[in-house]
Design a protein around this motif. Structure first.
Motif, PDB file in Angstrom:
ATOM      1  N   GLY A 189     -11.877 -24.492  32.533  1.00  0.00           N
ATOM      2  CA  GLY A 189     -11.030 -24.904  33.641  1.00  0.00           C
ATOM      3  C   GLY A 189     -10.681 -23.736  34.549  1.00  0.00           C
ATOM      4  N   LYS A 190     -10.443 -22.588  33.966  1.00  0.00           N
ATOM      5  CA  LYS A 190     -10.071 -21.404  34.742  1.00  0.00           C
ATOM      6  C   LYS A 190     -11.277 -20.631  35.242  1.00  0.00           C
ATOM      7  CE  LYS A 190      -6.514 -17.878  34.869  1.00  0.00           C
ATOM      8  NZ  LYS A 190      -5.344 -17.293  34.174  1.00  0.00           N
ATOM      9  N   PHE A 191     -12.360 -20.660  34.454  1.00  0.00           N
ATOM     10  CA  PHE A 191     -13.558 -19.902  34.815  1.00  0.00           C
ATOM     11  C   PHE A 191     -14.782 -20.818  34.734  1.00  0.00           C
ATOM     12  CE2 PHE A 191     -10.526 -16.897  32.955  1.00  0.00           C
ATOM     13  CZ  PHE A 191     -10.389 -15.999  34.013  1.00  0.00           C
ATOM     14  N   PRO A 192     -14.927 -21.736  35.682  1.00  0.00           N
ATOM     15  CA  PRO A 192     -16.042 -22.699  35.636  1.00  0.00           C
ATOM     16  C   PRO A 192     -17.414 -22.066  35.716  1.00  0.00           C
ATOM     17  CG  PRO A 192     -14.913 -22.781  37.757  1.00  0.00           C
ATOM     18  CD  PRO A 192     -14.072 -21.933  36.854  1.00  0.00           C
ATOM     19  N   GLN A 193     -17.488 -20.818  36.183  1.00  0.00           N
ATOM     20  CA  GLN A 193     -18.779 -20.140  36.270  1.00  0.00           C
ATOM     21  C   GLN A 193     -19.261 -19.608  34.926  1.00  0.00           C
ATOM     22  OE1 GLN A 193     -15.775 -18.944  37.062  1.00  0.00           O
ATOM     23  NE2 GLN A 193     -15.864 -16.865  37.886  1.00  0.00           N
ATOM     24  N   ASN A 194     -18.408 -19.619  33.908  1.00  0.00           N
ATOM     25  CA  ASN A 194     -18.757 -19.081  32.590  1.00  0.00           C
ATOM     26  C   ASN A 194     -19.630 -20.103  31.846  1.00  0.00           C
ATOM     27  OD1 ASN A 194     -18.839 -18.169  29.908  1.00  0.00           O
ATOM     28  ND2 ASN A 194     -16.800 -17.283  30.025  1.00  0.00           N
ATOM     29  N   LEU A 195     -20.936 -19.900  31.888  1.00  0.00           N
ATOM     30  CA  LEU A 195     -21.864 -20.867  31.299  1.00  0.00           C
ATOM     31  C   LEU A 195     -21.773 -20.924  29.780  1.00  0.00           C
ATOM     32  CD1 LEU A 195     -25.086 -20.435  33.482  1.00  0.00           C
ATOM     33  CD2 LEU A 195     -23.033 -21.804  33.895  1.00  0.00           C
ATOM     34  N   ARG A 196     -21.465 -19.809  29.141  1.00  0.00           N
ATOM     35  CA  ARG A 196     -21.347 -19.816  27.682  1.00  0.00           C
ATOM     36  C   ARG A 196     -20.188 -20.711  27.244  1.00  0.00           C
ATOM     37  NH1 ARG A 196     -23.078 -16.103  23.305  1.00  0.00           N
ATOM     38  NH2 ARG A 196     -24.148 -14.913  24.932  1.00  0.00           N
ATOM     39  N   ALA A 197     -19.124 -20.714  27.995  1.00  0.00           N
ATOM     40  CA  ALA A 197     -17.979 -21.561  27.666  1.00  0.00           C
ATOM     41  C   ALA A 197     -18.371 -23.035  27.722  1.00  0.00           C
ATOM     42  CB  ALA A 197     -16.823 -21.278  28.621  1.00  0.00           C
ATOM     43  N   HIS A 198     -19.124 -23.424  28.747  1.00  0.00           N
ATOM     44  CA  HIS A 198     -19.594 -24.816  28.857  1.00  0.00           C
ATOM     45  C   HIS A 198     -20.574 -25.153  27.732  1.00  0.00           C
ATOM     46  CE1 HIS A 198     -17.717 -25.762  32.693  1.00  0.00           C
ATOM     47  NE2 HIS A 198     -18.190 -24.630  33.197  1.00  0.00           N
ATOM     48  N   TYR A 199     -21.425 -24.206  27.401  1.00  0.00           N
ATOM     49  CA  TYR A 199     -22.411 -24.402  26.329  1.00  0.00           C
ATOM     50  C   TYR A 199     -21.721 -24.630  24.988  1.00  0.00           C
ATOM     51  CZ  TYR A 199     -25.829 -22.763  22.823  1.00  0.00           C
ATOM     52  OH  TYR A 199     -26.614 -22.630  21.718  1.00  0.00           O
ATOM     53  N   TYR A 200     -20.753 -23.789  24.669  1.00  0.00           N
ATOM     54  CA  TYR A 200     -20.011 -23.951  23.421  1.00  0.00           C
ATOM     55  C   TYR A 200     -19.213 -25.247  23.426  1.00  0.00           C
ATOM     56  CZ  TYR A 200     -20.922 -19.092  21.925  1.00  0.00           C
ATOM     57  OH  TYR A 200     -21.499 -17.920  21.513  1.00  0.00           O
ATOM     58  N   LEU A 201     -18.647 -25.606  24.574  1.00  0.00           N
ATOM     59  CA  LEU A 201     -17.884 -26.841  24.671  1.00  0.00           C
ATOM     60  C   LEU A 201     -18.792 -28.044  24.423  1.00  0.00           C
ATOM     61  CD1 LEU A 201     -15.295 -28.392  25.275  1.00  0.00           C
ATOM     62  CD2 LEU A 201     -15.822 -28.194  27.724  1.00  0.00           C
ATOM     63  N   ALA A 202     -19.998 -28.008  24.950  1.00  0.00           N
ATOM     64  CA  ALA A 202     -20.946 -29.106  24.741  1.00  0.00           C
ATOM     65  C   ALA A 202     -21.248 -29.280  23.249  1.00  0.00           C
ATOM     66  CB  ALA A 202     -22.237 -28.846  25.512  1.00  0.00           C
ATOM     67  N   GLU A 203     -21.449 -28.179  22.536  1.00  0.00           N
ATOM     68  CA  GLU A 203     -21.724 -28.267  21.102  1.00  0.00           C
ATOM     69  C   GLU A 203     -20.519 -28.796  20.331  1.00  0.00           C
ATOM     70  OE1 GLU A 203     -25.260 -25.680  19.532  1.00  0.00           O
ATOM     71  OE2 GLU A 203     -23.476 -24.423  19.803  1.00  0.00           O
ATOM     72  N   THR A 204     -19.337 -28.370  20.722  1.00  0.00           N
ATOM     73  CA  THR A 204     -18.124 -28.858  20.062  1.00  0.00           C
ATOM     74  C   THR A 204     -17.960 -30.355  20.294  1.00  0.00           C
ATOM     75  OG1 THR A 204     -16.945 -26.747  20.161  1.00  0.00           O
ATOM     76  CG2 THR A 204     -15.607 -28.723  20.065  1.00  0.00           C
ATOM     77  N   LEU A 205     -18.141 -30.791  21.523  1.00  0.00           N
ATOM     78  CA  LEU A 205     -17.988 -32.221  21.849  1.00  0.00           C
ATOM     79  C   LEU A 205     -19.034 -33.062  21.130  1.00  0.00           C
ATOM     80  CD1 LEU A 205     -17.262 -31.866  25.666  1.00  0.00           C
ATOM     81  CD2 LEU A 205     -15.645 -32.632  23.911  1.00  0.00           C
ATOM     82  N   LEU A 206     -20.252 -32.549  21.023  1.00  0.00           N
ATOM     83  CA  LEU A 206     -21.302 -33.275  20.308  1.00  0.00           C
ATOM     84  C   LEU A 206     -20.931 -33.428  18.834  1.00  0.00           C
ATOM     85  CD1 LEU A 206     -24.106 -34.583  20.342  1.00  0.00           C
ATOM     86  CD2 LEU A 206     -25.077 -32.306  19.926  1.00  0.00           C
ATOM     87  N   ALA A 207     -20.418 -32.368  18.238  1.00  0.00           N
ATOM     88  CA  ALA A 207     -19.995 -32.418  16.833  1.00  0.00           C
ATOM     89  C   ALA A 207     -18.814 -33.358  16.640  1.00  0.00           C
ATOM     90  CB  ALA A 207     -19.627 -31.023  16.353  1.00  0.00           C
TER      91      ALA A 207
END
Length: 252
Positions: A189-207
């Protein structure tokens, strides 16, 4: 016996000097090292950066700016290493390097953060269960929590991202997908350009059985701009392909 005012002043100055981080490296050198780090995906730049850091640290082993940049490089190399033995060595070296840095400048965020990442890299290499058995969880959290307390926004929210990943990586029953989601959403939310944060979030949401939301997150990785850090973006976008495939399979 009372200490004379002049002596008290001298003692105060000496204590302040002792607490002040040693920084021998000139700004132009640090700028050069950072420019090489930005090109670390290039073999020639990586080799030049390694040699420069080694040379400068030999001359100024207590220079905090050199210490944390050396640890930063080691954590990157550990992250991309495919050999678990090499990953273990690099994680330990990054951790040890920044333990030195914490002693030099305990109120700076960089070495608390990179020490934690080094511990995490080492733990991945030896196996999470073994790392827990070695008591590394406490050391990891001590350093990472200090980084979050000092500056959670460091490196585009990296301390929050690592903490969110930590809650994902833990085995049951310590794993906490809710807390992982919370921290990673705060970072994205604060750093939308941080691709690793989105990548990790995707894995967490999938789990967490939220494949639809995971798809939205992984799309932000695959379609995102890597201008903020080309080497990091290329690495994360490459890894995202496997997660994207898992999400599509889950949504069938």
């Amino acid at each position: 016996m009372l200490t004379p005012p002049s002596m008290r002043l001298i003692l105060l100055v000496l204590s302040l000097l002792a607490a002040w981080p040693v920084q021998a490296a000139p700004p132009e050198l640090l700028a050069s090292l950072d420019a090489l780090h930005a090109r670390r995906a290039e073999a020639s730049a990586l080799k030049e950066l390694e040699a420069a850091l080694k040379k400068e640290l030999q001359a100024s082993p207590e220079d905090y700016e050199l210490i944390w940049r050396s640890s930063r490089l080691m954590t990157w190399q550990g992250d991309v290493a495919e050999d678990s033995r090499l990953k273990k060595v690099l994680g330990r070296q990054a951790w040890d390097m920044c333990e030195r840095g914490v002693k030099v400048a305990p109120d700076r965020v960089e070495c608390h953060y990179f020490a934690a990442v080094g511990i995490g890299t080492y733990s991945q290499a030896v196996g999470i269960m073994k790392a827990l058995g070695e008591g590394l969880e406490g050391k990891f959290n001590e350093r990472l929590d200090a980084a979050i307390r000092i500056n959670p926004d460091f490196d585009l929210g990296a301390p929050l991202v690592v903490k969110g990943r930590y809650h994902y990586e833990l085995p049951w029953p310590k794993r906490d997908l809710t807390e992982s989601t919370k921290l990673l959403e705060k970072a994205t939310g604060k750093f939308p350009q941080n691709l690793r944060a989105h990548y990790y979030l995707a894995e967490t949401l999938l789990a967490a059985d939220k494949a639809g939301k995971a798809k939205e997150s992984i799309a932000k990785v695959t379609q995102g701009s890597g201008a903020y850090d080309p080497a990091e973006a290329k690495l994360v976008q490459g890894r995202a392909k496997k997660v994207e495939a898992k999400i599509e399979e889950e949504l069938k």
